[in-house]
Design a protein around this motif. Structure first.
Motif, PDB file in Angstrom:
ATOM      1  N   ARG A  75     -15.421  28.919  20.368  1.00 57.06           N
ATOM      2  CA  ARG A  75     -15.984  29.561  21.282  1.00 57.06           C
ATOM      3  C   ARG A  75     -17.717  29.653  20.090  1.00 57.06           C
ATOM      4  NH1 ARG A  75     -15.251  32.038  26.631  1.00 57.06           N
ATOM      5  NH2 ARG A  75     -14.057  30.746  27.248  1.00 57.06           N
ATOM      6  N   LEU A  76     -17.524  30.204  19.026  1.00 57.33           N
ATOM      7  CA  LEU A  76     -18.146  30.915  17.867  1.00 57.33           C
ATOM      8  C   LEU A  76     -18.722  29.521  17.064  1.00 57.33           C
ATOM      9  CD1 LEU A  76     -16.752  33.578  15.833  1.00 57.33           C
ATOM     10  CD2 LEU A  76     -17.875  33.737  17.266  1.00 57.33           C
ATOM     11  N   ALA A  77     -18.306  28.209  17.596  1.00 60.43           N
ATOM     12  CA  ALA A  77     -18.971  26.579  16.939  1.00 60.43           C
ATOM     13  C   ALA A  77     -20.751  26.847  17.473  1.00 60.43           C
ATOM     14  CB  ALA A  77     -17.483  25.733  17.066  1.00 60.43           C
ATOM     15  N   LEU A  78     -20.731  27.436  18.674  1.00 63.36           N
ATOM     16  CA  LEU A  78     -21.733  27.037  19.110  1.00 63.36           C
ATOM     17  C   LEU A  78     -22.996  28.322  19.057  1.00 63.36           C
ATOM     18  CD1 LEU A  78     -20.386  26.850  23.088  1.00 63.36           C
ATOM     19  CD2 LEU A  78     -20.464  24.993  21.814  1.00 63.36           C
ATOM     20  N   ALA A  79     -22.816  29.081  17.668  1.00 65.11           N
ATOM     21  CA  ALA A  79     -23.435  29.879  18.114  1.00 65.11           C
ATOM     22  C   ALA A  79     -23.263  29.625  16.062  1.00 65.11           C
ATOM     23  CB  ALA A  79     -22.657  31.667  17.952  1.00 65.11           C
ATOM     24  N   ARG A  80     -22.789  29.106  15.326  1.00 65.73           N
ATOM     25  CA  ARG A  80     -22.807  29.199  13.903  1.00 65.73           C
ATOM     26  C   ARG A  80     -24.099  28.074  13.663  1.00 65.73           C
ATOM     27  NH1 ARG A  80     -18.923  29.754  10.965  1.00 65.73           N
ATOM     28  NH2 ARG A  80     -16.524  30.585  11.381  1.00 65.73           N
ATOM     29  N   THR A  81     -24.799  26.914  14.180  1.00 64.30           N
ATOM     30  CA  THR A  81     -26.191  27.113  14.148  1.00 64.30           C
ATOM     31  C   THR A  81     -27.627  27.279  14.493  1.00 64.30           C
ATOM     32  OG1 THR A  81     -25.774  25.635  16.197  1.00 64.30           O
ATOM     33  CG2 THR A  81     -24.594  24.759  14.902  1.00 64.30           C
ATOM     34  N   GLY A  82     -26.915  28.835  14.729  1.00 61.01           N
ATOM     35  CA  GLY A  82     -28.348  29.082  15.199  1.00 61.01           C
ATOM     36  C   GLY A  82     -29.780  29.464  14.381  1.00 61.01           C
ATOM     37  N   SER A  83     -28.029  30.045  12.710  1.00 57.68           N
ATOM     38  CA  SER A  83     -29.435  30.691  11.277  1.00 57.68           C
ATOM     39  C   SER A  83     -27.680  31.000  10.472  1.00 57.68           C
ATOM     40  CB  SER A  83     -30.172  31.678  11.822  1.00 57.68           C
ATOM     41  OG  SER A  83     -28.829  32.629  12.274  1.00 57.68           O
ATOM     42  N   ALA A  84     -28.640  30.994   9.843  1.00 61.39           N
ATOM     43  CA  ALA A  84     -27.350  31.668   8.295  1.00 61.39           C
ATOM     44  C   ALA A  84     -26.803  32.353   8.554  1.00 61.39           C
ATOM     45  CB  ALA A  84     -28.275  31.432   6.574  1.00 61.39           C
ATOM     46  N   HIS A  85     -27.013  33.612   8.978  1.00 62.25           N
ATOM     47  CA  HIS A  85     -26.728  35.111   9.805  1.00 62.25           C
ATOM     48  C   HIS A  85     -26.212  35.222  10.716  1.00 62.25           C
ATOM     49  CE1 HIS A  85     -30.879  36.032   7.608  1.00 62.25           C
ATOM     50  NE2 HIS A  85     -29.896  36.755   7.159  1.00 62.25           N
ATOM     51  N   ALA A  86     -26.492  34.206  11.629  1.00 60.38           N
ATOM     52  CA  ALA A  86     -25.189  33.598  12.299  1.00 60.38           C
ATOM     53  C   ALA A  86     -23.969  33.311  12.128  1.00 60.38           C
ATOM     54  CB  ALA A  86     -25.807  32.706  13.789  1.00 60.38           C
ATOM     55  N   ALA A  87     -24.040  32.636  11.411  1.00 59.13           N
ATOM     56  CA  ALA A  87     -23.610  32.192  10.602  1.00 59.13           C
ATOM     57  C   ALA A  87     -22.176  32.730   9.681  1.00 59.13           C
ATOM     58  CB  ALA A  87     -23.527  30.714  10.108  1.00 59.13           C
ATOM     59  N   GLU A  88     -22.831  33.549   8.844  1.00 61.61           N
ATOM     60  CA  GLU A  88     -22.155  34.395   8.488  1.00 61.61           C
ATOM     61  C   GLU A  88     -21.293  35.656   9.404  1.00 61.61           C
ATOM     62  OE1 GLU A  88     -23.494  36.635   5.001  1.00 61.61           O
ATOM     63  OE2 GLU A  88     -25.832  35.511   6.032  1.00 61.61           O
ATOM     64  N   LEU A  89     -22.661  35.522  10.337  1.00 61.52           N
ATOM     65  CA  LEU A  89     -20.926  36.760  11.007  1.00 61.52           C
ATOM     66  C   LEU A  89     -19.923  35.979  12.247  1.00 61.52           C
ATOM     67  CD1 LEU A  89     -24.130  38.081  13.446  1.00 61.52           C
ATOM     68  CD2 LEU A  89     -22.583  39.566  11.991  1.00 61.52           C
ATOM     69  N   CYS A  90     -19.945  34.460  12.129  1.00 58.96           N
ATOM     70  CA  CYS A  90     -18.866  34.359  13.315  1.00 58.96           C
ATOM     71  C   CYS A  90     -17.890  33.876  12.266  1.00 58.96           C
ATOM     72  CB  CYS A  90     -19.622  32.530  13.590  1.00 58.96           C
ATOM     73  SG  CYS A  90     -20.509  32.125  14.743  1.00 58.96           S
TER      74      CYS A  90
END
Length: 348
Positions: A325-340
């Motif tokens: 599920r998180l794979a869909l959110a990782r590309t949003g931004s570097a911060h989103a990737a850190e959160l994931c």
């Protein structure tokens, strides 16, 4: 060994009509087969019969019916060490099984049941083997201050059973760490928590004790307490449907009572707190938030947190499912990737 180890691929006739005291020994080391057979005995034997069932498993952590595997177990470590997970139909805490651990189950009429009866039987069996065992206030069997056997129980209106483990020569190094979840302090569970106790193997007290010797000694005590026993054949296919159910994700994880997982992470750009509620092994609700009046947090973080929460809702409470599920959110931004990365690491 005096007990019958015959394994048949045929269906057994229900022993409900037999009048004698019965004894079964499993030649299988598959935990789901052995637990399914135990369930079959509970459901099909005459409520007035006394039944002894002896069995052991490949390396497996077995949790109680109402326990939380994510709180009780180090699931990642178990996978790395090829230790399986199983869930009993009885209560009690989490225990480690391997071929150095012998399990004994005693079924009896509900009216004759007490929590110490079968623990005393096991302790007397050990005393016959020159091991100075005693029953503790928690209905366990110990030698000195070290527990060698734990107990779990299941009661119905007419039937009762006592399930006990006996550490004969278990691989305690392989056990080490498997019963300690890295997230235990952050999970608020409604189920039953295990009570940790220092343990020891019988081999620490006598080199003459092994699986066969313990089984023979327990059988002698069982006969002394309940009368002559008829040795019965074991059938691995007696309950195929139950074996599949006991080994399924829906039982191993989906049976878990509701729980909540709290988390917090201090990022260079903000502190984020998380609260995940789970129902029947699935994520029911997610709340990821910044502290009030958070200063300096990137303006898009609140939306990223809301998007991640929406993605996770309904997913299995499982690292692989969460990662998908998180794979869909990782590309949003570097911060989103850190959160994931942070959220994924919180799952086993």
């Amino acid at each position: 060994m005096a007990l019958s180890l015959r394994a048949g691929r045929r269906r057994l006739h229900s022993p409900a009509a037999l009048a004698s005291t019965l004894c079964y020994v499993s030649p299988s080391t598959d935990p789901y087969t052995n637990l399914a057979f135990e369930d079959w005995l509970v459901r099909t034997t005459d409520p007035q019969q006394y039944v002894l069932y002896l069995w052991r498993n490949r390396p497996t952590v077995v949790i109680g019916r109402n326990q939380n595997p994510w709180k009780e177990c180090a699931l990642g470590l178990m996978r790395a060490r090829d230790v399986w997970l199983a869930r009993r139909t009885s209560g009690g805490g989490a225990v480690y099984h391997d071929l150095g651990n012998t399990n004994y189950t005693v079924l009896m009429p509900r009216a004759a049941f007490s929590r110490d009866t079968c623990a005393e039987m096991a302790a007397r069996a050990l005393q016959q083997l020159d091991v100075p065992a005693h029953v503790t206030a928690r209905h366990d069997v110990a030698v000195g201050d070290r527990k060698v056997s734990g107990s779990a129980f299941r009661l119905t209106s007419a039937r009762a059973f006592h399930h006990g483990t006996m550490l004969v020569d278990a691989d305690l190094a392989r056990l080490s760490g498997c019963l300690r979840s890295p997230h235990a302090d952050h999970i608020d569970a409604r189920g039953v928590d295990s009570v940790r106790s220092p343990v020891a193997n019988l081999r620490d007290y006598s080199l003459a004790v092994d699986h066969d010797a313990f089984c023979d000694a327990v059988r002698r005590q069982f006969v002394a307490m309940f009368g002559p026993a008829r040795d019965m054949p074991f059938s691995a296919d007696v309950n195929d449907e139950m074996r599949r159910r006991i080994g399924a994700w829906e039982w191993l994880y989906g049976q878990t009572p509701d729980f909540e997982h709290r988390m917090e992470r201090h990022f260079p750009w903000a502190t984020v707190s998380g609260h995940i509620a789970a129902h029947r092994g699935h994520i029911a609700a997610v709340n990821l938030a910044l502290p009030p009046m958070a200063l300096g947090a990137p303006p898009h973080i609140s939306k990223a947190l809301a998007d991640i929460g929406a993605l996770l809702s309904g997913a299995r409470y499982d690292r692989a499912a969460v990662a998908e599920r998180l794979a869909l959110a990782r590309t949003g931004s570097a911060h989103a990737a850190e959160l994931c990365d942070w959220i994924e690491a919180a799952f086993q």
